[in-house]
Design an enzyme around this catalytic site. Structure first.
Site, short mmCIF file in Angstrom:
data_model
loop_
_atom_site.label_atom_id
_atom_site.label_comp_id
_atom_site.label_asym_id
_atom_site.label_seq_id
_atom_site.Cartn_x
_atom_site.Cartn_y
_atom_site.Cartn_z
N GLU A 89 112.42 81.67 -20.48
CA GLU A 89 111.07 82.18 -20.25
C GLU A 89 110.89 83.47 -21.05
O GLU A 89 111.84 84.23 -21.24
CB GLU A 89 110.85 82.44 -18.76
CG GLU A 89 110.90 81.17 -17.94
CD GLU A 89 110.44 81.37 -16.50
OE1 GLU A 89 110.97 82.25 -15.82
OE2 GLU A 89 109.53 80.64 -16.08
N GLU A 103 114.89 78.51 -13.35
CA GLU A 103 115.52 79.83 -13.41
C GLU A 103 116.10 80.07 -12.03
O GLU A 103 115.39 80.35 -11.07
CB GLU A 103 114.44 80.87 -13.79
CG GLU A 103 115.04 82.15 -14.34
CD GLU A 103 115.12 83.20 -13.26
OE1 GLU A 103 116.22 83.32 -12.65
OE2 GLU A 103 114.13 83.88 -13.02
N ASN A 142 110.44 87.40 -4.77
CA ASN A 142 111.01 88.71 -5.17
C ASN A 142 110.22 89.40 -6.28
O ASN A 142 110.26 90.62 -6.39
CB ASN A 142 112.50 88.60 -5.50
CG ASN A 142 112.79 87.68 -6.67
OD1 ASN A 142 111.96 86.87 -7.05
ND2 ASN A 142 113.97 87.80 -7.22
N CYS A 191 117.57 88.03 -9.29
CA CYS A 191 118.57 87.05 -9.74
C CYS A 191 119.50 87.66 -10.77
O CYS A 191 120.57 87.12 -11.03
CB CYS A 191 117.90 85.84 -10.37
SG CYS A 191 116.78 85.04 -9.25
C1 SIN Z 1 114.40 87.29 -11.05
O1 SIN Z 1 115.02 87.94 -10.24
O2 SIN Z 1 114.25 86.09 -10.90
C2 SIN Z 1 113.74 87.90 -12.26
C3 SIN Z 1 114.16 89.25 -12.58
C4 SIN Z 1 113.57 89.78 -13.86
O3 SIN Z 1 112.69 89.17 -14.48
O4 SIN Z 1 114.03 90.82 -14.28
#
Ligand code: SIN
Length: 484
Positions: free
Chosen positions: A463, A254, A155, A288
């Site tokens: 992170e 994550e 993604n 996510c």
């Molecule tokens: C993710 O969807 O894993 C990361 C999204 C983000 O860094 O904003």
């Protein structure tokens, strides 16, 4: 794709400074129209072990460089990514599908991790510790953890790699990256820019392949790999967690989220609607941290639903390469089925569609219409599972306690959001919500300077930020005796 973007296309894997074709290849297709973009080297467990060996050999020389020397190489890498931002963005939209403007945003976001950690490594401070015993002096130092594995999702094909590789390389570690099989081209393109920036052979390796389980297991089983960082689903994260136990690796995970987005009666309506759209429909709902459950107080509910539906109705669906498109395709047919099933089940159970609700006329096989659903209840599957699609289910609540209870009624705890203009409530709710990250009157929270990560089954570690560097360092305690 433009001819410049094509010039960044690499189809071979990258191990020990060499481009490796492998015996087999797999197809990378454009999710917007199913066309073949490239055929990429399909490697497996044995090539993964070769890559680990290369990273292991490269470790002493790379970790011996000063943080400033490593930082200078990283800064060149980040600058090169920005110099090629348009081409990288086109490549990303071609293999991932997100609208071009979002791809450009991701290239900048991805480069920012490299840039941030280029500096942050200079601040990997240890401590001196006041001695409790005469004749002894105590201190701690930080050292690179060693060879690291980075398993990245589709993604965010650049940023989720640089968020791991940036701190690892800055800390003095070497890395084996496994990009998602859906999006290996961005990973290979930035590896090529890393070479141009001066990253030495073996320091960064990219193993492409469609058998993620075999490659993942080889990374987990190998005792030379001292740390594994994974972004992806919670079920896969749990498997990797178990597989890493045998060699006691340090882990960053994550994983999945189920972000609540609470709108209190005292919220600024327009700001809440805009925040919900920014959070929910970013990357077509495939992040996510996307708002997954909109939890809206009774007094503002109807006005919020009306305004949100009005604005969602005019979101432009289409091929991400087309100017102005805001909603691209879902990544594959499986994702289309999952999102469709979640919406259909909710509707059968009594939810009501105010806008969207199914496959989009632009291309019903690959695009799902941006959707808003009301009369949703907490027992519905789309309230409990990560939707990963452009669907906003809305649940009504009455009291603050009820909102918190609803928000926390999930095994996940990645991001959460709420809108309120009451300062006391902002503190109370922010503290009560079980999540690693909370957006308060804000729907977009991601940045390289803040710690990104979750609690509960959303993962381990952070992170970005100074916490992100620590994940790639070990603390060593030094006890000097006989000092006098
Ligand atoms: C993710 O969807 O894993 C990361 C999204 C983000 O860094 O904003």
């Amino acid at each position: 794709m433009t001819s410049q973007a094509l010039s960044l296309v690499e189809t071979a894997a990258f191990i020990d400074g060499l481009w490796i074709e492998g015996d087999d290849s797999f197809d990378v297709t454009n999710p917007a129209d199913g066309t073949l973009i490239a055929q990429v080297a399909d490697l497996g467990a044995s090539e993964t072990r070769v890559a680990i060996g290369a990273a292991h050999r490269a470790l002493p020389a790379w970790s011996a460089k000063t943080a400033k020397e490593r930082g200078a190489i990283l800064r060149r890498w980040s600058d090169l990514m920005l110099a090629h931002a348009d081409d990288l963005a086109r490549l990303m939209t071609a293999e991932q599908g997100k609208p071009l403007a979002e791809s450009k945003g991701e290239v900048a976001y991805g480069a920012a991790f490299i840039d941030w950690f280029a500096d942050e490594a200079k601040r990997a401070y240890g401590h001196t510790i006041p001695t409790p015993m005469p004749g002894k002096r105590l201190a701690s130092i930080k050292q690179p953890i060693g060879v690291c594995a980075a398993i990245a999702p589709w993604n965010f094909p650049i940023a989720m790699i640089t968020r791991k590789v940036g701190p690892a390389l800055a800390a003095g570690c070497t890395v084996v990256v496994k990009p998602a099989a859906e999006t290996p081209l961005c990973a290979l393109a930035i590896a090529r820019l890393a070479v141009e920036a001066g990253v030495p052979a073996g320091v960064l390796n990219v193993v492409t392949g469609k058998d993620s389980s075999a490659i993942g297991k080889a990374l987990c089983d190998d005792s030379r790999v001292r740390k594994l960082s994974f972004t992806g689903s919670t079920p896969v994260g749990k498997i990797l967690y178990e597989q890493c136990a045998g060699t006691m690796k340090k882990l960053s995970l994550e994983l999945g989220g189920n972000a609540p987005f609470i709108v209190f009666d005292d919220a600024d309506l327009e700001a809440a609607v805009d925040g919900a759209i920014a959070s929910k429909y970013r990357n077509t709902g495939q992040t996510c941290v996307c708002a997954n459950r909109l939890i809206v107080q009774a007094g503002i509910h109807d006005a919020f639903v009306a305004r949100l539906s009005e604005k969602v109705d005019v979101l432009k669906v289409g091929n991400g390469m087309t100017e102005g498109v805001q909603i691209g395709p879902l990544i594959n047919a499986k994702a289309m089925r999952k999102v469709g099933d979640l919406v259909n089940e909710a509707v059968l159970a009594g939810a009501y569609v105010t806008v969207g609700g199914g496959d989009d006329p632009f291309d019903p096989q690959r695009f799902f219409s941006p959707t808003v659903l009301v009369n949703v209840t907490p027992d519905m599957r789309l309230f409990q599972e990560e939707i990963f699609g452009p669907v906003a289910p809305i649940v009504k609540f009455t009291t603050e306690e009820q909102a918190i209870e609803l928000a926390n009624a999930t095994p996940f705890g990645l991001a959460a959001y709420f809108y309120s203009r009451d300062v006391g409530r902002c503190w109370r709710v922010a503290e009560a919500i079980e999540a690693g990250m909370v957006g308060i009157n804000e729907g977009l929270i991601s940045t390289e300077v803040a710690p990104f990560g979750g609690v509960k089954e959303s993962g381990l570690g952070r992170e970005g930020a100074s916490e992100g560097l620590d994940e790639y360092l070990e603390t060593k305690y030094l006890c000097f005796g006989g000092v006098g």
